[in-house]
Every structure is written in C-alpha cells, then in structure tokens.
Design an enzyme around this catalytic site. Structure first.
Site, PDB file in Angstrom:
ATOM      1  N   ASP A 160       0.813  -1.210   0.000  1.00  0.00           N
ATOM      2  CA  ASP A 160       0.000   0.000   0.000  1.00  0.00           C
ATOM      3  C   ASP A 160       0.853   1.268   0.000  1.00  0.00           C
ATOM      4  O   ASP A 160       0.715   2.116   0.876  1.00  0.00           O
ATOM      5  CB  ASP A 160      -0.906  -0.044   1.243  1.00  0.00           C
ATOM      6  CG  ASP A 160      -1.920   1.076   1.252  1.00  0.00           C
ATOM      7  OD1 ASP A 160      -2.380   1.477   0.178  1.00  0.00           O
ATOM      8  OD2 ASP A 160      -2.239   1.564   2.352  1.00  0.00           O
ATOM      9  N   GLU A 396       3.501  -7.825   7.258  1.00  0.00           N
ATOM     10  CA  GLU A 396       2.275  -8.434   6.743  1.00  0.00           C
ATOM     11  C   GLU A 396       2.475  -9.433   5.623  1.00  0.00           C
ATOM     12  O   GLU A 396       1.903  -9.280   4.535  1.00  0.00           O
ATOM     13  CB  GLU A 396       1.286  -7.341   6.315  1.00  0.00           C
ATOM     14  CG  GLU A 396       0.866  -6.489   7.469  1.00  0.00           C
ATOM     15  CD  GLU A 396      -0.375  -5.653   7.192  1.00  0.00           C
ATOM     16  OE1 GLU A 396      -0.822  -5.597   6.041  1.00  0.00           O
ATOM     17  OE2 GLU A 396      -0.894  -5.068   8.158  1.00  0.00           O
ATOM     18  N   TYR A 468      -6.975  -2.835  12.234  1.00  0.00           N
ATOM     19  CA  TYR A 468      -7.775  -1.630  11.934  1.00  0.00           C
ATOM     20  C   TYR A 468      -9.238  -1.804  12.315  1.00  0.00           C
ATOM     21  O   TYR A 468     -10.128  -1.517  11.517  1.00  0.00           O
ATOM     22  CB  TYR A 468      -7.620  -1.282  10.446  1.00  0.00           C
ATOM     23  CG  TYR A 468      -6.222  -0.780  10.135  1.00  0.00           C
ATOM     24  CD1 TYR A 468      -5.916   0.567  10.280  1.00  0.00           C
ATOM     25  CD2 TYR A 468      -5.218  -1.653   9.765  1.00  0.00           C
ATOM     26  CE1 TYR A 468      -4.636   1.030  10.028  1.00  0.00           C
ATOM     27  CE2 TYR A 468      -3.934  -1.202   9.511  1.00  0.00           C
ATOM     28  CZ  TYR A 468      -3.650   0.138   9.646  1.00  0.00           C
ATOM     29  OH  TYR A 468      -2.380   0.599   9.419  1.00  0.00           O
ATOM     30  N   GLU A 504       0.482  -0.987  14.079  1.00  0.00           N
ATOM     31  CA  GLU A 504      -0.309  -0.120  13.184  1.00  0.00           C
ATOM     32  C   GLU A 504      -1.737  -0.064  13.694  1.00  0.00           C
ATOM     33  O   GLU A 504      -2.323  -1.100  14.030  1.00  0.00           O
ATOM     34  CB  GLU A 504      -0.345  -0.674  11.748  1.00  0.00           C
ATOM     35  CG  GLU A 504       0.921  -0.501  10.969  1.00  0.00           C
ATOM     36  CD  GLU A 504       0.784  -0.942   9.508  1.00  0.00           C
ATOM     37  OE1 GLU A 504      -0.339  -0.958   8.978  1.00  0.00           O
ATOM     38  OE2 GLU A 504       1.828  -1.281   8.919  1.00  0.00           O
TER      39      GLU A 504
HETATM   40  C1  GCB Z   1      -1.528  -2.197   6.693  1.00  0.00           C
HETATM   41  C2  GCB Z   1      -0.215  -2.085   5.980  1.00  0.00           C
HETATM   42  C3  GCB Z   1       0.068  -0.653   5.541  1.00  0.00           C
HETATM   43  C4  GCB Z   1      -1.193  -0.007   4.975  1.00  0.00           C
HETATM   44  C5  GCB Z   1      -2.255   0.013   6.065  1.00  0.00           C
HETATM   45  C6  GCB Z   1      -3.561   0.639   5.588  1.00  0.00           C
HETATM   46  O1  GCB Z   1      -1.774  -3.085   7.439  1.00  0.00           O
HETATM   47  O2  GCB Z   1       0.856  -2.587   6.716  1.00  0.00           O
HETATM   48  O3  GCB Z   1       1.101  -0.685   4.585  1.00  0.00           O
HETATM   49  O4  GCB Z   1      -0.948   1.276   4.487  1.00  0.00           O
HETATM   50  O5  GCB Z   1      -2.507  -1.286   6.479  1.00  0.00           O
HETATM   51  O6  GCB Z   1      -3.743   1.833   5.736  1.00  0.00           O
HETATM   52  O7  GCB Z   1      -4.385  -0.104   5.051  1.00  0.00           O
END
Ligand code: GCB
Length: 596
Positions: A160, A396, A468, A504
């Site tokens: 990403d 990841e 997330y 994250e």
């Molecule tokens: C993740 C990735 C990261 C992405 C992020 C996202 O888990 O490690 O590279 O930018 O999610 O914002 O989806």
C-alpha cells in the site's frame, strides 16, 4: 559496512546533481558506453513525479553522468557507492560493467580503481523498476486477483504505497588507502557505572599492521596477526544513550604501521543495552515503552528521494507530539535518517524491504533468497546504530491457511493447528535464525496482521501486530471495534507471551472534513479512534509500544479504497500540517494541550 567519510586518510564526494535519463520502453537499447539526447533528471529523487508523463512508468530507464577524478586521489583505492536504487540496477563505468544489485533501499558498492580515468568518466546505470511476482516486494501474479486488496490496483502492487523508482539516495565517489579499515562492529554492555565497548575490526590483508581504538582518552591496541581483531574498552561513569539523553561517544579506529596511522575512521557510538525480559522491553535495564509511528519516505515531486530538510521536519513533528520511536515501514530508511535517530534519541524498529509476501505462488525460492539477502545487507549497514533496537523481518506476509482464517474470524478467535502455510513457517524459521546469527544482541520481530494464527511469531522476541478495527472491520463503530481488539490482543498474548507492540492502527481522514457525531473520514473520527485505542493499549502492561499508522498522508497506487491515490491515515497531511488528531495524541502522549 562503513559509510564513506572525510578524514585524514579518506575522501568522499557526492555525485548528486542533474544527470541524464533515457526511458527505454521497448527494452531495445544497450547504452553501456553512454547515450545521446536523454532528458535531464535530478539525482537523488524518484523519476515518477519529477518527469512529466512518467508517473506510472515502471520499466527500464538508463541514467548517465560524467565526472572527473578529484585531484590527489590517484594511488588510493577508489569506489563508487549507491545508497539506494529502486529496483534493480546494472552499472558501467567507461563501458566496463561493474556489476548489478537487486532491491531498493539498501546500499551497494563497486571498486573502480582500475577503470576510473582522471577526467571524462562516463557512469551509466540501467535501472529496472518492474513489479514482478518473484521480486521483493513482489508485484502481482499475472491473471490472479490482487492478493492484498481484492480489487485491482494501478500500478498493481501487493503493498500500500506508490512503487517509486530510480536513484533515490546519493551516489558517492570515495577513496581509501591501499591498506584500510574495512569494517567495524561495536557491541556495548553496562557493568555498574562503566560502559563496556567491544570493538571488532577488519582491514585489508597486510603484514605488520596494528589497530588502535580510542574513545575520548581511553585507547587500546589490538595487535594484528591477520586482518581481523577485537578489543574491549571500559569507560568509567559512562554517559549512557537513551531517548532522554542520547549521549554519543566518538570511537576512532586507526590502522597503524611502524607506529604511524595509515588509515583512520571515526564512528559515533552510543552505550546502551536492549533486552527482552518476560513481558518487558528493557533499555539500559529499565522498562521502556515505544510511542510513535509507522512512516514512509514520501513527498511531492521527489517521491521517495532523499530530502534532508524533510528529515529534520519529521523529527520535529515527532518530538512535538511526544513520540520516542518509529518503524522503518516498509523498507530501510536513508542512512541520514538513521544517523539523526542516534543523535536525537529515537528508538527504531528497523525493517527490511519484505512487504506483501505470499508463499504458495511461483517464485518462492527467489523471494526467500532476496529476503535473506536484505537481512544480511540491513544488519551490515545498521548494526552500529544505538537507535536500532530491533530488526523487523517483514511486514504483513500472507501466511495463514484459508481454513485457519475462517476459524479465527469467528467471535472467539478459534485457533486451529497448523494455521500458517508450512512454506511461510519454514521461511521465517530460517530468516529468524539468520538474523540472530548475524546479530545476537538485538531482539527480532515480524510484523503481522494475522493475529494468533501467525505461527511464525514463535521465532521472534517481540510481537508486532497491525489491526484496523473500527475502520476496515466494525466500520463506523469504534467502541465495538476496540472492545473486540482488546479481547484479541489477550488471545494473542496468551499464545505468544512476551512484549507486544501495536505496530499499526488508524483511520483515513480527509483534512477539513468534520462530523458530529464522529463519522468515518472526519477529523473527529480519527481523533476519537486513536484516543480509544491508546486508552485500551495503556491498560495492558505487556503492551510495550503503540505506533500510529501513519505519521503523514502518503501516495499509493490507484484503487477504490484510496481516494486520489493517497492513504489518508496520516495525523499530519502529506505537506506536514497537523490534523485534529495530532493535537489529541500530543495531549495523550505528553499531557500538554494546544496552548502549552
Ligand atoms: C496495513 C499495511 C500498511 C497499509 C495500512 C492501511 O496493514 O501494513 O502498509 O498502508 O494497512 O492503511 O491499510
């Protein structure tokens, strides 16, 4: 690997400036000896946003520049060093092939003593920026659904961030004496109030050489039977290195012949220890908690190019907000960034360029070899930085089996046996062993989103978990998401005890978009989500780190989940202005409000 420097015995010049580039779409040209009529390009900087019409070009480009040998260098050994070329580089000097290097973000060197002229040297690079399934980071498998994003991306990355290409960090010309120091490895320990500094050195083979190591008035000799030596210095009442007091000592290594130095190299070192003890991470024997970010090297026009002013700016932002740490997501950062981490006192999780890996698809052997190459090169480059407290093997990787995923996605996070693909477990078993063999002093981690089904976490010292909830899952429902996450973290910790870092978490946020009550993409939603995550993480004693995703908004490929091809999870905008969440996090991390 020693960074080039100017000293009594060494010289370095930076070849940065305006070079020429020729885009070779048809891959038909061979321009080893140089080419006519290229376009101008600034080095270092990615080509994508610099050259009109080349944003999405990820093919072959030829670079060239001319240089003269600086006066007085003849008689020394002369090298050329590329600090980062993405992705694959093949290099010629005056038509002579010097070699090639695969992988952006890590330096490589060629000796040019026998090929360099006094004037009119033509340096040519063929840079290949193509995304391919057997490269790391990998591109998509042709004809398959995008393994990471489901829907197609353009360019079709498995990761990403935008796949910027080109010569992205400085190219250095340097010279060293015929017999020279070739490597230094420093390991520090603490004994009461004394700092114990073990120094290993290597020099080019030669008879009758001795090595002297000096740290501010303390010096020892290692008498040279061969080219490798080691010595230990004890510094009474040592001023230790830490984020609160990033004390550095100048270690000077001199190669002596007949009582006089023939080479000299000075390295800034910090005396500190880093250890895992049960659920705690100990810096100098004291528990430490990491507050900080995942980041990107990313800025308009220069792409992933080195910009020293941006490094200063970002450290300023991190300081202001109360951060003491960051991860080099998802590739090694510039050596300038690492030097400043030492000087300013930031704790760094140093990550290889392995991101978005998969294990069933063709190309696995090549990908695994590249991952091992990157581990070797990264440790070789960064082993002497006191700021580096951990190696991250990858971000990841897609490791779990579909059955394990289905069971785990149930309300209770059911973990079935053999939840990871055997090839993934094997790859990380080997990589972890390699990292430990190369550096037994630092903990290692693997950053995963898989949760308790990530079997490869058995090989690492610290768990780094990305999640997330309240965003991709439980969208719009922060509280539900955070409650479920809290439970999941306990499940993970029960299976993999030890220090845990939330590496994250975050929410995309359009600057200037507001909503009451908070709604996804609004500044209020990001501030609320981060507050609830931070409160939950603070309540768990084994959580030793919280890294918000991301410090700043950054450029991505185009796709339906990336408006305007940006990831908007920054708490600062791409041009480094604070969103509402930046003020909230500052208050939570430092206790200070806007008016303080
Ligand atoms: C993740 C990735 C990261 C992405 C992020 C996202 O888990 O490690 O590279 O930018 O999610 O914002 O989806």
């Amino acid at each position: 690997m020693l960074y080039p420097q100017n000293s009594l015995t060494r010289r370095m010049v930076d070849l940065s400036g305006f070079w020429q580039i020729h885009f070779d779409e048809t891959q038909s040209g061979r321009f080893e000896a140089g080419f006519e009529g290229g376009e101008m390009i600034a080095v270092p900087a990615s080509w994508n946003d610099q050259i009109a019409g080349r944003r999405d070009y990820l093919g072959i480009a030829w670079y060239q520049t001319e240089f003269a040998l600086p006066w007085g260098w003849r008689g020394q050994r002369i090298f050329i060093r590329f600090n980062s070329v993405n992705y694959l580089a093949e290099v010629w000097l005056n038509g002579v092939r010097l070699g090639e290097h695969e992988g952006g973000h890590l330096p490589f060197i060629f000796e040019i003593t026998d090929h360099v002229r006094d004037q009119g040297n033509t340096l040519v690079l063929r840079v290949d920026g193509e995304l391919a399934a057997d490269r790391v980071p990998p591109g998509q498998i042709a004809g398959k659904e995008n393994i990471t994003f489901g829907a197609a991306n353009f360019p079709d990355t498995t990761f990403d961030f935008f796949p910027f290409c080109g010569i992205q960090r400085p190219v250095l010309l340097y010279c060293i004496p015929q017999t020279a120091i070739t490597d230094i490895t420093v390991v520090t320990e603490i004994d009461g109030t004394a700092g114990i500094v073990s120094v290993q050195t290597a020099h080019t083979p030669g008879e009758g050489f001795t090595t002297r190591c000096t740290i501010q008035g303390h010096s020892t000799f290692q008498t040279g039977e061969g080219e490798n030596g080691s010595t230990t210095l004890s510094i009474p009442n040592a001023a230790l290195w830490s984020p609160q007091a990033p004390n550095l000592y100048a270690l000077t290594v001199e190669l002596m012949y007949d009582g006089a130095p023939v080479d000299s190299y000075t390295l800034e070192i910090g005396i500190r220890t880093i250890k895992v003890d049960g659920d705690r991470l100990l810096l100098n024997g004291e528990p430490v908690k990491l507050l900080g970010f995942g980041r990107h090297e990313d800025f308009p026009v220069i792409g992933r190019g080195l910009m020293p002013a941006l490094i200063i700016k970002d450290y300023g932002l991190m300081r202001w907000i109360g951060a003491n740490s960051f991860r080099t997501s998802h590739y090694p950062y510039s050596e300038q960034m690492m030097q400043l981490a030492d000087q300013l006192g930031f704790l760094v999780i140093d990550e290889t360029p392995a991101v978005g890996l998969f294990f069933q698809e063709p190309g696995l052997d090549r990908r695994s070899q590249l991952c091992q190459q990157y581990i070797r090169e990264l440790i070789d480059r960064d082993k002497n930085h006191p700021s580096v407290i951990m190696w991250s093997l990858a971000n990841e990787p897609h490791t779990s089996t579909p059955e394990a995923r289905r069971a785990y996605d149930s309300p209770n996070f059911t973990v079935i046996e053999h939840s990871s693909q055997p090839a993934a477990v094997e790859a990380f078993r080997e990589q972890a062993a390699l990292a430990r063999a190369l550096d037994p002093t630092r903990p290692i981690t693997l950053v995963s989103w898989e949760g308790a089904v990530e079997e490869s976490w058995q090989f690492v010292d610290v768990i780094c978990f990305n999640r997330y909830n309240g965003w991709y899952q439980q969208s719009g429902r922060i509280e539900t998401g955070v409650q479920r996450l809290s439970h999941e973290i306990d499940v993970i910790h029960a299976r993999f005890p030890g220090p845990f870092i939330m590496s994250e978490f975050g929410a995309d946020t359009i600057p200037g978009h507001h909503a009451d009550p908070p709604e996804m993409f609004s500044e209020e939603y990001q501030a609320e989500l981060l507050s609830q995550y931070i409160a939950m993480l603070n309540s768990k004693p084994f959580v030793v780190g919280q890294h918000i995703w991301n410090l700043c908004d950054f450029k991505t490929a185009q796709g339906v989940i990336r408006m305007g091809s940006y990831n908007y999870k920054g708490i600062f905008t791409r041009d480094r202005r604070p969103k509402m969440a930046a003020h909230r996090v500052r208050q939570l991390w430092t206790g200070q409000t806007e008016s303080d």
